[in-house]
Structure formats: structure tokens, C-alpha cells
Design an enzyme around this catalytic site. Structure first.
Site, PDB file in Angstrom:
ATOM      1  CD  GLU A 196      -2.978  -1.168   2.224  1.00  0.00           C
ATOM      2  OE1 GLU A 196      -2.778  -0.570   3.289  1.00  0.00           O
ATOM      3  OE2 GLU A 196      -4.053  -1.734   1.965  1.00  0.00           O
ATOM      4  CD  GLU A 208      -3.672  -6.128   2.564  1.00  0.00           C
ATOM      5  OE1 GLU A 208      -4.539  -5.495   3.211  1.00  0.00           O
ATOM      6  OE2 GLU A 208      -2.461  -5.870   2.618  1.00  0.00           O
TER       7      GLU A 208
HETATM    8  C1  BG6 Z   1      -4.464  -2.987   4.749  1.00  0.00           C
HETATM    9  C2  BG6 Z   1      -3.112  -3.364   5.276  1.00  0.00           C
HETATM   10  O1  BG6 Z   1      -4.561  -1.625   4.791  1.00  0.00           O
HETATM   11  O2  BG6 Z   1      -5.591  -3.366   5.428  1.00  0.00           O
HETATM   12  C3  BG6 Z   1      -3.105  -4.473   6.289  1.00  0.00           C
HETATM   13  O3  BG6 Z   1      -2.204  -3.667   4.239  1.00  0.00           O
HETATM   14  C4  BG6 Z   1      -4.313  -4.307   7.194  1.00  0.00           C
HETATM   15  O4  BG6 Z   1      -1.889  -4.441   6.968  1.00  0.00           O
HETATM   16  C5  BG6 Z   1      -5.573  -4.418   6.367  1.00  0.00           C
HETATM   17  O5  BG6 Z   1      -4.339  -5.162   8.273  1.00  0.00           O
HETATM   18  C6  BG6 Z   1      -6.862  -4.332   7.161  1.00  0.00           C
HETATM   19  O6  BG6 Z   1      -6.845  -3.203   7.944  1.00  0.00           O
HETATM   20  P1  BG6 Z   1      -7.104  -3.288   9.524  1.00  0.00           P
HETATM   21  O7  BG6 Z   1      -6.876  -1.937  10.007  1.00  0.00           O
HETATM   22  O8  BG6 Z   1      -8.492  -3.758   9.665  1.00  0.00           O
HETATM   23  O9  BG6 Z   1      -6.112  -4.267  10.049  1.00  0.00           O
END
Ligand code: BG6
Length: 486
Positions: free
Chosen positions: A192, A384
Site C-alpha cells: 500500500e 488483500e
Molecule cells: C491494509 C493493510 O490496509 O488493510 C493491512 O495492508 C491491514 O496491513 C488491512 O491489516 C486491514 O486493515 P485493519 O486496520 O483492519 O487491520
């Protein structure tokens, strides 16, 4: 009229994604140095002043290092993947994973970031993890930097704000490409990368307090990361010609809140600010729309001779991105706000929200895939996607996470549509196949996994792993190559 076939290609890379600082734990074991993530403390929801709690100041770091802060630091213990990786990988294999995305914790390999020689124990740990994955035929997909800048680089250089960090990073990248060239075929440079402009401490170990123009620091740091990413791409291609290397964007797909042209322009602006990062990686140059933004915000990017050529010559092989939700933008200061992944927007009345207020939009994923593919004509990889939710453990230990299955099913359906639309999609790694520490809030209770981990926000629990209902569901999805989503 015959319909286009909605099928996933042969060899589609199904799996899950994690980051070292959110799963590994063992933050001071076997020679690992401190990283920026180790300084982030857990702040209970009632005490949080924003949707997230991940920024740290220099004064706080000094206090923490002096032992003056009595708090829980969840990213130091993660879910102890460091000592459980065999058990966890076995469970991934049981689900039929074709790939597993993990990051290398830079400070495990170069404890201070600027060391001349790597820490052998750190390198050996990842060798063991890769061997374990390959034993089950699971391809590692490796992120070089996922919110884990060695803390020393922040204290000594202000992280990526300093050009010298490019050299330290390329030394690290070269070391791991050489070491793992026979084990790793898929690499990502910066997780990201756009987060450097939203939370510079998280994205690049940059402290901006007291800076005359914080945005100048952020975008200068981004430039250093672009150059480092291009050099890493070059090195990867030289050292490991069979490997593929991509960039990674938190795609913040933004709709206009209405068809008012002012809202449409505002949404276009937000999308440009986000796609700037993939534009540089894929097209090898700064897009012209940034000139005005830089001018109006008094930002001057300091480039060195050769930077433009490096960016031009070493563009990425594929584009990867995270997608959790869509956002809506309005030019008007009015309107109900909603939370999001480090960035919020105005409420979209057509969408439902997660327990954390992120607006769930599966069709937005189809739109995003089509948009990115039309823009770059490069293979795409969703690295993701997932639902952070509160899970309830029943008396018999079972966890009925039908809400998670529903979220994932709807997104995978839209991936199929996008493939039928003509998008070249390489794979899908859902976020947090095993429960892990949240990046934005450091909570354990914000769970994404198919695998439950018995641990609470304060780090209490047995760390026992168990299968949620979604475990069997995802196993079936992979076994049928996405055919059976029921
Ligand atoms: C992304 C990141 O922004 O979202 C991860 O690359 C992160 O590291 C994921 O865990 C989900 O976000 P969060 O804040 O719910 O953990």
C-alpha cells in the site's frame, strides 16, 4: 446470445495474505531489531480520537524506549507465527492454498536497517518458512516492506524522508533476492505504497511533527520509495529472471456522491491522488495531473540525475492491490461521514457497512478491476480483501461466520464477472486467513481469519488455533477453482 464463460483460469493463485508485524511476534528474538510497528500501542476504542490509532511521535518513541510507557504493544506479539508457522501452514495447506502472502520483517534481517551485514538467524527463519510452504506446493508471495521500517532508520534518518534509505533498502532487497531466488517467484515491493501520504510513520517511518510542510516530506519520501521500488525491480529481474515483481496499492475507489459535476470532479481528483502511485510504477513516469497538485501545495520533488530513467526502465510486471470497500466524494462540506481504511468519505446509501464502518461494495471490485486493467493492461493480483468482524465462539468451540462467507462470496462472484469482462487476474489472497493484529487499531477483536486464534486485545489467551465455518467454505472454493461458491 451466448454468454462469456465466468471461470477462473487454470493455475489461478488462491490463498491468503499477512504481514510480519501483524502475525510473527518474537519482536526481540534471534537478533531482530526494533521496527516502527513495535512502537504502536493498543488504544481502547473509548479512548481513540480517530478511527485508527497508528501514528507515533518522536517524544512517544523516546518515552517508550526509556521504559516510561505502560501499555500493550500487540504488534510485538502478533499471533506468534514465529513459533507456530508449521501448524499454521499446515492449516493453509488443508484449505488447499496455492499461494501465501507474507512480508519479511526488514529489521529481522537488517536489525538497524543500515547494517553492512545481514542477521543470519533472520534469514534462516524465512528459509524455514519458505521450505515449509513449498513442502505443500504453496508459492510464497513476498512483500519486502509492509509497515515495518527498522526503527533506527526513523531515529537516525527520519525514515524514507532521507534519500540514503534507498541504498539501505536496495542492499536488503539484493540480499533477499539472492538468498531466496530458488524459493520465491512472486515479489511485491511496498505494501500500500500510497499510505506514505496518509500515515507517513506507518508507510515509511517518517515523522512529520514540526515540519514546515508535512506534505513535502510525504511526497519526497514517496519519490524515494518509487526509486527504491524501481531499483528492486531491476535487481529482481537480474538475479531471478523467472520471478515476477509487482507494486501494491490500497485502492480507494471513489465514486461521486451525486451527479453534480462538482462531485464528479472531486471524485476524479481523489482517484488521481490514489492512482498516482500505480501510474508511476506501471507507466514509469510522474503523471502530468500531479504538477498542479504539487504547485498548489508548495511541494518540490528533489530528484537526482538518473531517477527519471530508473523509473522509466524498470516498471512492474503486475499490479497488486487491496480492496475492502469503496468511498464516495462530495465537493460539499455537508453529508454524513463514514469510516474507511485510513480514509473515509461520505455515506453511500446503497451500501452496507462492516462493524468498523467500512462500506461493503462487491460490485465496486468489478468496476475497480476493469478500471485498473483498462488503464494499465497489466496482470492484476488482488492481494488483500476481507471482512474485519467480531466473532462469537459457541460453547462447543464452533464459530459460525456466515457474514464473512457472504462478504467473500459476493466479492469472488464479481471477480468472475471481471474475468468475463476480459480482465487478466492472476490471483486472490484474502486478508488475514488466520486472525491477526489489526494494522489500524491494533485490535485482535477485529478478526478476518478462516482460522480463529484464542487471544484478546491485551494479548491474553492460549493462542490455540481453530477452524471457523469459513474454513471449510474457502477450502471448497479453492478445490473447485471458484466454481462452487455456495
Ligand atoms: C491494509 C493493510 O490496509 O488493510 C493491512 O495492508 C491491514 O496491513 C488491512 O491489516 C486491514 O486493515 P485493519 O486496520 O483492519 O487491520
Amino acid at each position: 446470445m451466448s454468454e462469456f464463460k465466468k471461470v477462473f483460469p487454470e493455475g489461478f493463485l488462491w490463498g491468503g495474505a499477512t504481514a510480519a508485524n501483524q502475525v510473527e511476534g518474537a519482536y526481540d528474538v534471534d537478533g531482530k531489531g526494533l521496527s516502527t510497528a513495535d512502537m504502536v500501542k493498543f488504544v481502547p476504542k473509548a479512548e481513540r480520537t480517530a478511527d485508527h490509532a497508528l501514528d507515533v511521535t518522536r517524544a512517544e518513541i523516546d518515552d517508550i524506549l526509556a521504559g516510561k510507557v505502560d501499555a500493550t504493544f500487540p504488534k510485538r506479539f502478533g499471533v506468534d507465527f514465529y513459533h507456530h508457522y508449521k501448524e499454521d501452514i499446515k492449516l493453509f495447506a488443508e484449505m488447499g492454498f496455492k499461494t501465501f502472502r507474507l512480508s519479511l520483517n526488514w529489521a529481522r534481517i537488517f536489525p538497524n536497517g543500515d547494517d553492512a551485514e545481514p542477521n543470519e538467524k533472520g534469514l534462516a527463519f524465512y528459509d524455514a518458512v519458505f521450505d515449509e510452504l513449498l513442502k505443500y506446493g504453496i508459492e510464497p508471495l513476498v512483500t519486502l516492506s509492509h509497515y515495518e521500517t527498522p526503527l533506527n532508520l526513523t531515529l537516525k534518518y527520519n525514515g524514507w524522508a532521507d534519500r540514503r534509505v534507498i541504498g539501505f533498502f536496495t542492499n536488503y532487497a539484493e540480499t533477499v533476492f539472492k538468498r531466496y531466488k530458488d524459493k520465491v517467484k512472486y515479489w511485491l515491493t511496498f505494501n500500500e505504497i500510497n499510505v506514505i501520504s496518509l500515515s507517513p510513520y506507518t508507510g515509511g517511518g517518517v515523522l512529520t511533527e514540526g515540519a514546515e510542510n508535512p506534505m513535502q516530506l510525504c511526497y519526497q519520501a514517496a519519490h524515494h520509495q518509487f526509486v527504491a521500488s524501481a531499483i528492486a525491480t531491476k535487481l529482481c529481474h537480474e538475479i531471478s529472471p523467472d520471478a515476477q515483481i509487482g507494486c501494491m496499492l490500497a485502492r480507494m475507489t471513489t465514486y461521486p456522491a451525486t451527479n453534480n459535476p462538482d462531485d464528479v470532479l472531486k471524485a476524479q481528483y481523489e482517484n488521481q491522488m490514489n492512482l498516482f502511485f500505480t501510474d508511476v510504477h506501471a507507466r514509469g513516469k510522474y503523471p502530468s495531473y500531479m504538477n498542479r497538485f504539487f504547485k498548489e501545495n508548495n511541494i518540490t520533488i528533489q530528484k537526482e540525475v538518473g531517477d527519471d530513467e530508473i523509473l522509466k526502465e524498470h516498471t512492474v510486471d503486475f499490479i497488486s492491490f487491496s480492496y475492502y470497500m469503496s468511498l464516495s466524494a462530495t465537493a460539499s462540506p455537508e453529508g454524513d461521514r463514514t469510516a474507511g481504511n485510513l480514509m473515509g468519505g461520505v455515506k453511500n446509501e446503497y451500501l452496507e457497512s462492516s462493524d468498523w464502518g467500512w462500506q461493503i461494495d462487491p460490485k465496486g471490485l468489478r468496476w475497480t478491476l476493469n478500471d485498473l486493467y483498462t488503464r494499465y493492461e497489466l496482470p492484476l493480483f488482488i492481494v488483500e480483501n476481507g471482512l474485519g468482524a467480531y466473532d462469537k465462539v459457541e460453547e462447543d468451540g464452533s464459530i459460525h461466520d456466515d457474514y464473512r462467507i457472504d462478504y467473500l462470496r459476493k466479492h469472488i462472484e464479481q471477480m468472475k464477472e471481471a474475468i468475463a469482462d476480459g480482465v487478466d487476474l492472476m490471483g486472490y489472497t484474502s486478508w488475514g486467513p488466520i486472525d491477526l493484529v489489526s494494522a489500524s487499531t491494533s485490535e485482535m477483536s477485529k478478526r478476518y481469519g478462516f482460522i480463529y486464534v484464542d487471544q484478546d486485545d491485551e494479548g491474553n489467551g492460549t493462542l490455540a488455533r481453530s477452524r471457523k465455518d469459513s474454513f471449510a467454505w474457502y477450502k471448497k472454493v479453492i478445490a473447485t477453482n471458484g466454481e462452487d461458491l455456495a
